[in-house]
Design a protein around this motif. Structure first.
Motif, mmCIF file in Angstrom:
data_model
loop_
_atom_site.group_PDB
_atom_site.id
_atom_site.type_symbol
_atom_site.label_atom_id
_atom_site.label_comp_id
_atom_site.label_asym_id
_atom_site.label_seq_id
_atom_site.Cartn_x
_atom_site.Cartn_y
_atom_site.Cartn_z
ATOM 1 N N ARG A 1 0.831 -1.206 0.000
ATOM 2 C CA ARG A 1 0.000 0.000 0.000
ATOM 3 C C ARG A 1 0.864 1.254 0.000
ATOM 4 N N LEU A 2 1.910 1.255 0.820
ATOM 5 C CA LEU A 2 2.822 2.395 0.858
ATOM 6 C C LEU A 2 3.482 2.604 -0.506
ATOM 7 N N LYS A 3 3.879 1.531 -1.149
ATOM 8 C CA LYS A 3 4.502 1.649 -2.472
ATOM 9 C C LYS A 3 3.508 2.177 -3.501
ATOM 10 N N ARG A 4 2.265 1.713 -3.433
ATOM 11 C CA ARG A 4 1.242 2.201 -4.375
ATOM 12 C C ARG A 4 1.005 3.696 -4.201
ATOM 13 N N ILE A 5 0.946 4.138 -2.961
ATOM 14 C CA ILE A 5 0.730 5.567 -2.689
ATOM 15 C C ILE A 5 1.859 6.391 -3.305
ATOM 16 N N PHE A 6 3.091 5.959 -3.095
ATOM 17 C CA PHE A 6 4.209 6.752 -3.608
ATOM 18 C C PHE A 6 4.385 6.630 -5.111
ATOM 19 N N ARG A 7 4.047 5.501 -5.686
ATOM 20 C CA ARG A 7 4.098 5.409 -7.154
ATOM 21 C C ARG A 7 3.130 6.402 -7.774
ATOM 22 N N GLU A 8 1.958 6.539 -7.171
ATOM 23 C CA GLU A 8 0.985 7.481 -7.696
ATOM 24 C C GLU A 8 1.452 8.929 -7.500
ATOM 25 N N LEU A 9 2.053 9.231 -6.358
ATOM 26 C CA LEU A 9 2.579 10.577 -6.134
ATOM 27 C C LEU A 9 3.658 10.918 -7.158
ATOM 28 N N VAL A 10 4.510 9.961 -7.462
ATOM 29 C CA VAL A 10 5.573 10.192 -8.453
ATOM 30 C C VAL A 10 4.967 10.409 -9.826
ATOM 31 N N ARG A 11 3.983 9.609 -10.194
ATOM 32 C CA ARG A 11 3.347 9.774 -11.505
ATOM 33 C C ARG A 11 2.705 11.145 -11.645
ATOM 34 N N GLU A 12 2.062 11.613 -10.575
ATOM 35 C CA GLU A 12 1.397 12.916 -10.612
ATOM 36 C C GLU A 12 2.382 14.069 -10.734
ATOM 37 N N SER A 13 3.509 13.973 -10.051
ATOM 38 C CA SER A 13 4.422 15.113 -9.977
ATOM 39 C C SER A 13 5.589 15.026 -10.946
ATOM 40 N N HIS A 14 5.717 13.937 -11.681
ATOM 41 C CA HIS A 14 6.907 13.741 -12.514
ATOM 42 C C HIS A 14 7.031 14.764 -13.626
ATOM 43 N N SER A 15 5.933 15.218 -14.185
ATOM 44 C CA SER A 15 6.004 16.161 -15.298
ATOM 45 C C SER A 15 6.605 17.503 -14.868
ATOM 46 N N GLY A 16 6.479 17.859 -13.601
ATOM 47 C CA GLY A 16 7.023 19.118 -13.117
ATOM 48 C C GLY A 16 8.390 19.014 -12.480
ATOM 49 N N MET A 17 8.957 17.819 -12.424
ATOM 50 C CA MET A 17 10.245 17.626 -11.760
ATOM 51 C C MET A 17 11.394 18.057 -12.659
ATOM 52 N N ALA A 18 12.414 18.652 -12.037
ATOM 53 C CA ALA A 18 13.621 19.034 -12.765
ATOM 54 C C ALA A 18 14.374 17.769 -13.175
ATOM 55 N N SER A 19 15.116 17.847 -14.261
ATOM 56 C CA SER A 19 15.848 16.671 -14.720
ATOM 57 C C SER A 19 17.239 16.632 -14.085
ATOM 58 N N GLY A 20 17.847 15.457 -14.138
ATOM 59 C CA GLY A 20 19.199 15.290 -13.632
ATOM 60 C C GLY A 20 19.305 14.870 -12.180
ATOM 61 N N PHE A 21 18.253 14.282 -11.622
ATOM 62 C CA PHE A 21 18.286 13.838 -10.230
ATOM 63 C C PHE A 21 17.837 12.387 -10.131
ATOM 64 N N HIS A 22 18.381 11.674 -9.158
ATOM 65 C CA HIS A 22 17.872 10.368 -8.751
ATOM 66 C C HIS A 22 17.487 10.494 -7.284
ATOM 67 N N CYS A 23 16.353 9.913 -6.919
ATOM 68 C CA CYS A 23 15.840 10.008 -5.548
ATOM 69 C C CYS A 23 15.445 8.628 -5.048
#
Length: 111
Positions: A59-81
């Motif tokens: 469940r925790l992984k599903r929540i964060f996968r969705e958060l990443v999908r939602e915010s990925h378009s606005g993320m700066a490039s060149g980072f690994h987290c």
């Protein structure tokens, strides 16, 4: 194509763990590392066994996968987290976790 914005290989995780800087809050810990190329930023999610049983970890992984999908378009490039979710997330509304996620990304300079 799969999930192009998630870390997959062990050496990618190891690089972030050795060179990354940590940001902590009540819901998760975020390790951020700059990568030399300017590929799109990628995120890895690690949930250890001490967090809980499989249902809780998934469940925790599903929540964060969705958060990443939602915010990925606005993320700066060149980072690994790498994200280490905490079980406190399960008792809070999704919107509150999303606000904290975006605030933390902005604090680190990823948004």
């Amino acid at each position: 194509m799969g999930f192009p914005f998630f870390l997959k290989k062990k050496y990618e995780y190891d690089g972030v763990k050795s060179n990354g800087s940590a940001v902590r809050n009540p819901f998760f810990t975020l390790l951020v590392s700059r990568v030399p190329n300017h590929d799109p930023s990628r995120v890895g999610i690690i949930v250890g066994r001490r967090v809980g049983k499989a249902v809780t970890r998934n469940r925790l992984k599903r929540i964060f996968r969705e958060l990443v999908r939602e915010s990925h378009s606005g993320m700066a490039s060149g980072f690994h987290c790498i994200v280490y979710p905490k079980t406190k997330i399960l008792g809070v509304k999704y919107q509150k976790v999303g606000e904290t996620w975006k605030g933390t990304l902005a604090q680190v300079g990823l948004l």
